[in-house]
Motif scaffolding. Structure first.
Motif, mmCIF file in Angstrom:
data_model
loop_
_atom_site.group_PDB
_atom_site.id
_atom_site.type_symbol
_atom_site.label_atom_id
_atom_site.label_comp_id
_atom_site.label_asym_id
_atom_site.label_seq_id
_atom_site.Cartn_x
_atom_site.Cartn_y
_atom_site.Cartn_z
ATOM 1 N N SER A 129 0.802 -1.218 0.000
ATOM 2 C CA SER A 129 0.000 0.000 0.000
ATOM 3 C C SER A 129 0.839 1.274 0.000
ATOM 4 O O SER A 129 0.375 2.311 -0.459
ATOM 5 C CB SER A 129 -0.967 0.002 1.186
ATOM 6 O OG SER A 129 -0.273 -0.218 2.388
ATOM 7 N N SER A 130 2.083 1.217 0.454
ATOM 8 C CA SER A 130 2.926 2.416 0.514
ATOM 9 C C SER A 130 3.949 2.494 -0.625
ATOM 10 O O SER A 130 4.800 3.373 -0.629
ATOM 11 C CB SER A 130 3.663 2.460 1.851
ATOM 12 O OG SER A 130 4.487 1.318 1.970
ATOM 13 N N CYS A 131 3.855 1.615 -1.598
ATOM 14 C CA CYS A 131 4.846 1.523 -2.679
ATOM 15 C C CYS A 131 4.470 2.441 -3.848
ATOM 16 O O CYS A 131 3.430 2.253 -4.479
ATOM 17 C CB CYS A 131 4.941 0.079 -3.147
ATOM 18 S SG CYS A 131 5.946 -0.155 -4.621
ATOM 19 N N CYS A 132 5.344 3.409 -4.140
ATOM 20 C CA CYS A 132 5.051 4.356 -5.222
ATOM 21 C C CYS A 132 5.121 3.693 -6.594
ATOM 22 O O CYS A 132 4.373 4.062 -7.508
ATOM 23 C CB CYS A 132 5.980 5.564 -5.148
ATOM 24 S SG CYS A 132 7.717 5.174 -5.353
ATOM 25 N N MET A 133 5.979 2.699 -6.779
ATOM 26 C CA MET A 133 6.058 2.003 -8.067
ATOM 27 C C MET A 133 4.805 1.155 -8.297
ATOM 28 O O MET A 133 4.333 1.033 -9.423
ATOM 29 C CB MET A 133 7.318 1.138 -8.130
ATOM 30 C CG MET A 133 8.599 1.952 -8.021
ATOM 31 S SD MET A 133 8.683 3.328 -9.195
ATOM 32 C CE MET A 133 9.199 2.478 -10.654
ATOM 33 N N CYS A 134 4.264 0.599 -7.231
ATOM 34 C CA CYS A 134 3.014 -0.152 -7.328
ATOM 35 C C CYS A 134 1.890 0.782 -7.772
ATOM 36 O O CYS A 134 1.078 0.436 -8.631
ATOM 37 C CB CYS A 134 2.657 -0.787 -5.987
ATOM 38 S SG CYS A 134 3.878 -1.982 -5.391
ATOM 39 N N TYR A 135 1.876 1.964 -7.194
ATOM 40 C CA TYR A 135 0.868 2.964 -7.544
ATOM 41 C C TYR A 135 0.983 3.335 -9.027
ATOM 42 O O TYR A 135 -0.025 3.434 -9.730
ATOM 43 C CB TYR A 135 1.029 4.208 -6.659
ATOM 44 C CG TYR A 135 0.053 5.306 -6.973
ATOM 45 C CD1 TYR A 135 -1.275 5.203 -6.589
ATOM 46 C CD2 TYR A 135 0.462 6.436 -7.669
ATOM 47 C CE1 TYR A 135 -2.184 6.202 -6.893
ATOM 48 C CE2 TYR A 135 -0.433 7.439 -7.977
ATOM 49 C CZ TYR A 135 -1.761 7.325 -7.584
ATOM 50 O OH TYR A 135 -2.656 8.313 -7.899
ATOM 51 N N ALA A 136 2.199 3.508 -9.508
ATOM 52 C CA ALA A 136 2.410 3.862 -10.915
ATOM 53 C C ALA A 136 1.863 2.778 -11.846
ATOM 54 O O ALA A 136 1.224 3.082 -12.864
ATOM 55 C CB ALA A 136 3.893 4.097 -11.179
ATOM 56 N N VAL A 137 2.073 1.515 -11.499
ATOM 57 C CA VAL A 137 1.567 0.416 -12.325
ATOM 58 C C VAL A 137 0.038 0.373 -12.269
ATOM 59 O O VAL A 137 -0.622 0.152 -13.289
ATOM 60 C CB VAL A 137 2.190 -0.932 -11.893
ATOM 61 C CG1 VAL A 137 1.533 -2.100 -12.597
ATOM 62 C CG2 VAL A 137 3.691 -0.921 -12.164
ATOM 63 N N LYS A 138 -0.538 0.608 -11.091
ATOM 64 C CA LYS A 138 -2.001 0.642 -10.963
ATOM 65 C C LYS A 138 -2.589 1.726 -11.866
ATOM 66 O O LYS A 138 -3.589 1.506 -12.558
ATOM 67 C CB LYS A 138 -2.418 0.902 -9.512
ATOM 68 C CG LYS A 138 -2.147 -0.237 -8.567
ATOM 69 C CD LYS A 138 -2.457 0.184 -7.131
ATOM 70 C CE LYS A 138 -1.913 -0.781 -6.117
ATOM 71 N NZ LYS A 138 -2.087 -0.310 -4.737
ATOM 72 N N ILE A 139 -1.970 2.903 -11.870
ATOM 73 C CA ILE A 139 -2.447 4.011 -12.703
ATOM 74 C C ILE A 139 -2.295 3.673 -14.184
ATOM 75 O O ILE A 139 -3.190 3.946 -14.988
ATOM 76 C CB ILE A 139 -1.699 5.322 -12.349
ATOM 77 C CG1 ILE A 139 -2.039 5.761 -10.930
ATOM 78 C CG2 ILE A 139 -2.022 6.429 -13.352
ATOM 79 C CD1 ILE A 139 -3.512 6.031 -10.675
#
Length: 101
Positions: A19-29
């Motif tokens: 939940s705190s991973c910025c790279m994970c967020y980028a892939v989700k977007i």
């Protein structure tokens, strides 16, 4: 490892994330912009998260997250997904899993 492989094949596109991973967020977007809704497993919120993290590494993930599976097969992490996208290979892989708008 069994839990990871089972979860990875539950849906066409599966993302193991923290939940705190910025790279994970980028892939989700990226997936959102491409019209794909992956099944997301936040391993930092799962009681078996540590074991899942170790299993993802054993499957070949460079870092534990993000780990992206398409069609039940490990694609890789952010680098692999972005490289596929820039090279034109990601959209054909995602086509069967795009959400109808």
């Amino acid at each position: 490892m069994e839990k990871v492989t089972s979860l990875a094949s539950e849906k066409g596109v599966v993302l193991f994330s923290k939940s705190s991973c910025c790279m994970c967020y980028a892939v989700k977007i990226l997936f959102q912009e491409l019209g794909v809704t992956p099944m997301v497993h936040e391993i930092d919120q799962d009681p078996e998260g540590w074991e899942m993290e170790k299993a993802l590494k054993r499957l070949g993930c460079n870092g534990p997250v993000p780990a992206i599976f398409i069609g039940g097969k490990l694609v890789g992490s952010t680098n692999e997904v972005m490289s596929l996208h820039l090279g034109g290979g990601l959209l054909p892989m995602l086509k069967p899993y795009k959400t109808l708008c």
